[in-house]
Every structure is written in structure tokens, then in C-alpha cells.
Write an enzyme that holds these catalytic residues in place. Sequence first.
Site, short mmCIF file in Angstrom:
data_model
loop_
_atom_site.label_atom_id
_atom_site.label_comp_id
_atom_site.label_asym_id
_atom_site.label_seq_id
_atom_site.Cartn_x
_atom_site.Cartn_y
_atom_site.Cartn_z
N THR A 15 3.99 35.46 -20.87
CA THR A 15 3.57 37.00 -21.91
C THR A 15 3.99 38.27 -20.88
OG1 THR A 15 2.62 36.13 -23.01
CG2 THR A 15 1.53 38.50 -23.39
N GLN A 279 -16.84 16.98 -23.11
CA GLN A 279 -16.33 17.66 -23.88
C GLN A 279 -16.30 19.64 -24.22
OE1 GLN A 279 -16.26 16.15 -28.36
NE2 GLN A 279 -15.54 14.61 -26.99
N1 ASP Z 1 2.11 31.73 -24.44
C1 ASP Z 1 1.95 32.09 -23.28
C2 ASP Z 1 2.55 31.62 -21.57
O1 ASP Z 1 1.53 30.40 -22.32
C3 ASP Z 1 0.97 32.86 -23.71
C4 ASP Z 1 0.55 34.49 -22.36
O2 ASP Z 1 2.14 33.89 -21.40
O3 ASP Z 1 -0.30 34.52 -21.63
O4 ASP Z 1 3.30 31.06 -21.54
#
Ligand code: ASP
Length: 342
Positions: A15, A279
Site C-alpha cells: 500500500t 492458536q
Molecule cells: N494488501 C496490501 C499488501 O499487503 C496491504 C498493505 O500494504 O498494507 O501488500
Amino acid sequence: MSSKAKILLIYTGGTIGMSKDFETGALKAFNFSKLLQKIPELKQLDCEIETVSFENPIDSSNMNPEMWTKIAAIIEENYISFDGFVVLHGSDTMSYSASALSFMLENLAKPVVFTGSQLPIGDLRTDAKENLITAIQIASLQENGKPVIHEVCLYFEYKLYRGNRTSKVNAEHFRAFTAPNYPELVESGVHLTLNSHLFLPIKNDAKLIVHKNLDNHVAIIKMFPGMSEIVLASILSTQGLRGIVLETYGSGNAPTEDWFLNLIKKALESGLHIVNVTQCSGGSVNMGQYETSTALKSLGVISGKDITTEAAITKLMYLLGHNIPKNEFKDIFETSLRGEIS
Ligand code: ASP
């Protein structure tokens, strides 16, 4: 010669470097050079920063052992020239990657800090800037010209954790990670508070060894009331399977029914390594504390103690990648190699 720390920023995706496709609304990776344009503040940091990017940045859901090897190789190639490494990575599988890299990089004498963000860097309310800037600042901490931290860590939302102790626990909050069984190494507030007594000690003069052989003939099985014999039997008889992480209840408890214990016994006899992890999100496996774990202990199941599932599965891949004699495997797994187990 400059005395400023040299930091290599390794962009894998996630992200932090994504932008919105305005037609579909979906987030997708964009050119890494734009990431640096978005944070001119980086120029104010008292260190030299160079960057390298995956040719095709990924959402971390597509992370795999091949890419872990790629990250390890980048660190190996640049190890002498840099004082620290910051790996930009999607948060979804960041704990797996930080755990894997901790095992792959033996005798690490420099910091490798994983970070990412919950919101893209261009977002008005982004958490990316703070995470990135402080991760770089921590990676460049030096004392007498030597890095202060020499382990694989994860920095997110004001805290630096030992990477192989972390789990992602929230898909929305900025505080997305915790390390339930190990306190944070550094806390960021007005000042950086270093809990130096918790850092991994440095092995003086030991050379970095980069292990690139990981065996992914492994699986994670999460127990649940109602798990059927046919399902468990079919997973355990998967061709080529060499190890499993069994997520049990509480302090390592599992059913005492004959069918279950017979399947575990048969699997162990066939040479499969079975690691018992809880878990629960915190605490430790303690086989023998309850009747419901005594049989697992006497059958020879490995105790994961307070290891996370992320560290357990990557440690399994790492150890299976070495030709460890069967009679030594359990002892080695139950020993802390990089501070992953108490
Ligand atoms: N879906 C993204 C990833 O893990 C979420 C993030 O970057 O936090 O690449």
C-alpha cells in the site's frame, strides 16, 4: 569521508507505494521513484539514502520464498556498502517475510527494518510518512560508528518490534501489528526510547551467512472442534509434505480421540515434523500441562513454545532447507536461533 549512515531502501510493493485506479477504485502498485517525490522530508534526515526497487512491485499477498531470496540477495550484495536496510513491504504478509529473513540472515550485524502502511503515501491521512521516516531514522542509529541494532525488525505505528515476534492483528487500525510475547525494542514518542537490553547481542567478527535454501513442502493446520478424520488424513498424506505447524488450543491442547492421535502417530513415524503452536494470540505451548496435550508430547511432537505461527512456518522452511538429521531436528527447532522463542 562522510560519517553519515548509509541506508538502502528496498521497495517490494504494498500500500505504501500504491495509487488508486480511478476507474475501478482498486489500489495498485506504482513506480517507486514517485514514492520519494511524495516525501521530500526524507532529504532532511541525517543519513544518505539510496533506493532499489523490485522490477514489478507486488501486493504482499503474492509474496513467496523466491522473493524472500531476492530480498536477501539484495541485502547480501549491498551489505558492505550500507549501514542499514529498510524494506518497504505490504503489511498483509510482512510478519512472514520479517520472520523468514531473520532466519535467512545469520550473524546479522546491521539493522534490517521492515515497514509499510495502512494508507497509501499520497493519502491525506497516511501513516506511511511516519512509518517510513522513523524506520529510516532507527536503521541509521549508530554508536561509535557501528549500528546499534543488528537484527531483522518491523516498525509500525510508533513501535519497533523484533520481526519474528510479530503478527498482523488489525486490517484497519494504524496499529496493525503486535508482538504478543516480546516487548517492543524501540518506542517512538517525543524521543526514541531504546530498550537496548532487549536487542539481540551481536556476534563479534562473525561473518554474515545468507541462507537461500527454503523448503516449502509444509502446511499450517488450524484445529477446530468438528475437524474430520478424512480431512486431516488427506492433508497429512499430501505427497512430498515434510512438516506441519499444528495450531492447537490454549497451551497446546488437542483432541484425545483415537483417530486423531493415530493419524499424528502415523505421520510422525513416516518422518513428518509436526510443530505444536497455540492458536491463542499470546502465551505459550506447554505440552503435558493438560491431559489433552500429554499424548502429543510423548509421541514426539515439537513444542513451538511461544513462537508465532509466522515464525514457526518460516523456521520450518528454513530448517527443512538444511539437511538436519531427523534425531536433531526437534532440539534445533525448540532452540531460539534468532530470538524467535523464549
Ligand atoms: N494488501 C496490501 C499488501 O499487503 C496491504 C498493505 O500494504 O498494507 O501488500
